[in-house]
Design a protein around this motif. Structure first.
Motif, mmCIF file in Angstrom:
data_model
loop_
_atom_site.group_PDB
_atom_site.id
_atom_site.type_symbol
_atom_site.label_atom_id
_atom_site.label_comp_id
_atom_site.label_asym_id
_atom_site.label_seq_id
_atom_site.Cartn_x
_atom_site.Cartn_y
_atom_site.Cartn_z
ATOM 1 N N ALA A 286 0.835 -1.207 0.000
ATOM 2 C CA ALA A 286 0.000 0.000 0.000
ATOM 3 C C ALA A 286 0.869 1.256 0.000
ATOM 4 C CB ALA A 286 -0.920 -0.003 1.214
ATOM 5 N N LEU A 287 0.465 2.213 -0.815
ATOM 6 C CA LEU A 287 1.142 3.508 -0.879
ATOM 7 C C LEU A 287 0.209 4.558 -0.287
ATOM 8 C CD1 LEU A 287 2.424 3.311 -4.569
ATOM 9 C CD2 LEU A 287 3.765 2.976 -2.487
ATOM 10 N N PRO A 288 0.539 5.118 0.872
ATOM 11 C CA PRO A 288 -0.315 6.156 1.453
ATOM 12 C C PRO A 288 -0.326 7.391 0.555
ATOM 13 C CG PRO A 288 1.350 5.406 3.023
ATOM 14 C CD PRO A 288 1.695 4.817 1.703
ATOM 15 N N VAL A 289 -1.485 8.003 0.443
ATOM 16 C CA VAL A 289 -1.606 9.210 -0.366
ATOM 17 C C VAL A 289 -2.493 10.213 0.366
ATOM 18 C CG1 VAL A 289 -3.518 8.295 -1.765
ATOM 19 C CG2 VAL A 289 -2.094 10.083 -2.692
ATOM 20 N N GLU A 290 -2.022 11.454 0.390
ATOM 21 C CA GLU A 290 -2.790 12.536 1.010
ATOM 22 C C GLU A 290 -3.616 13.234 -0.058
ATOM 23 O OE1 GLU A 290 0.039 15.046 2.990
ATOM 24 O OE2 GLU A 290 0.992 13.321 3.941
ATOM 25 N N LEU A 291 -4.876 13.452 0.251
ATOM 26 C CA LEU A 291 -5.794 14.146 -0.653
ATOM 27 C C LEU A 291 -6.180 15.447 0.040
ATOM 28 C CD1 LEU A 291 -8.001 11.033 -1.474
ATOM 29 C CD2 LEU A 291 -6.008 11.851 -2.737
ATOM 30 N N ASP A 292 -5.367 16.473 -0.169
ATOM 31 C CA ASP A 292 -5.585 17.714 0.574
ATOM 32 C C ASP A 292 -5.868 18.924 -0.306
ATOM 33 O OD1 ASP A 292 -3.054 17.932 -0.468
ATOM 34 O OD2 ASP A 292 -2.036 18.090 1.453
ATOM 35 N N ALA A 293 -5.837 18.729 -1.638
ATOM 36 C CA ALA A 293 -6.138 19.838 -2.540
ATOM 37 C C ALA A 293 -6.678 19.289 -3.853
ATOM 38 C CB ALA A 293 -4.888 20.675 -2.804
ATOM 39 N N ILE A 294 -7.781 19.858 -4.307
ATOM 40 C CA ILE A 294 -8.356 19.488 -5.597
ATOM 41 C C ILE A 294 -7.679 20.349 -6.662
ATOM 42 C CG2 ILE A 294 -10.432 19.443 -7.027
ATOM 43 C CD1 ILE A 294 -12.057 19.312 -4.394
ATOM 44 N N GLY A 295 -7.206 19.712 -7.702
ATOM 45 C CA GLY A 295 -6.622 20.448 -8.822
ATOM 46 C C GLY A 295 -7.610 20.531 -9.972
ATOM 47 N N LEU A 296 -7.645 21.683 -10.631
ATOM 48 C CA LEU A 296 -8.393 21.836 -11.874
ATOM 49 C C LEU A 296 -7.371 21.715 -12.992
ATOM 50 C CD1 LEU A 296 -10.856 22.571 -13.638
ATOM 51 C CD2 LEU A 296 -10.310 24.986 -13.213
ATOM 52 N N TYR A 297 -7.527 20.688 -13.830
ATOM 53 C CA TYR A 297 -6.548 20.376 -14.861
ATOM 54 C C TYR A 297 -7.144 20.527 -16.254
ATOM 55 C CZ TYR A 297 -3.842 18.082 -11.170
ATOM 56 O OH TYR A 297 -3.126 17.813 -10.028
#
Length: 178
Positions: free
Chosen positions: A149-160
């Motif tokens: 498992a690779l921990p991932v932080e979801l702390d900002a939504i990007g508009l791409y």
């Protein structure tokens, strides 16, 4: 402009490079590895959006992001998408808290209320590692190994902004959660 909302997996990048090497994605002739600058976890795919609507879009996403707490998840399973019977891409699935599905539903509902088109699919958060060229219709996917498992932080939504093909996505704006 072809747009989507998503998360950049910076906290997991080292592990993603290692996994790609271990899987041999750079050497696999049947699969095209997704370049690291295009790694992301999609929240909402918007498709074509006229440029003059970017301000309204930003307002909607900004309000939704302010009302959501940062999230943590794990990229923890490999999968063929949409299925092993009809593979189009190799992805790492994201195990995440219920809050991610709530955020996706909130953003989608608010965008639709403002007249934006959002893709109609069941939400399956994942990170695409490689794509199968359309010429590989006879591809028989191999069994997939377990992954750490690779921990991932979801702390900002990007508009791409995206383009069809290999070009890197362009980050237009970021919306911090919380």
């Amino acid at each position: 402009m072809r747009l989507f909302l998503g998360f950049a997996p910076q906290s997991a990048e080292r592990g993603l490079f290692s996994l790609g090497d271990r899987l041999g994605l750079a050497r696999d002739a049947d699969l095209r590895a997704v370049p690291p600058e295009n790694w992301h976890i999609t929240l909402v795919f918007l498709g074509e959006v006229p440029e003059h609507l970017l301000g309204r879009l930003s307002d909607v996403v900004s309000r939704a992001a302010e009302g959501a707490a940062p999230l943590c998840g794990e990229l923890d399973r490999l999968a063929w998408f949409p299925s092993a019977l009809k593979p189009r891409l190799l992805a790492l699935l994201l195990s995440a808290p219920l809050g991610l599905w709530e955020l996706e539903a909130t953003v989608t509902r608010r965008l639709r209320a403002e007249g934006f088109h959002c893709e109609h699919r069941d939400y399956r958060p994942h990170l695409t590692l490689a794509r199968l060229p359309q010429s590989q219709r006879s591809f028989v996917p191999p069994p997939l190994p377990p992954v750490a498992a690779l921990p991932v932080e979801l702390d900002a939504i990007g508009l791409y902004q995206s383009w069809r093909g290999e070009r890197p996505y362009r980050l237009l704006q970021q919306f911090e959660l919380g």
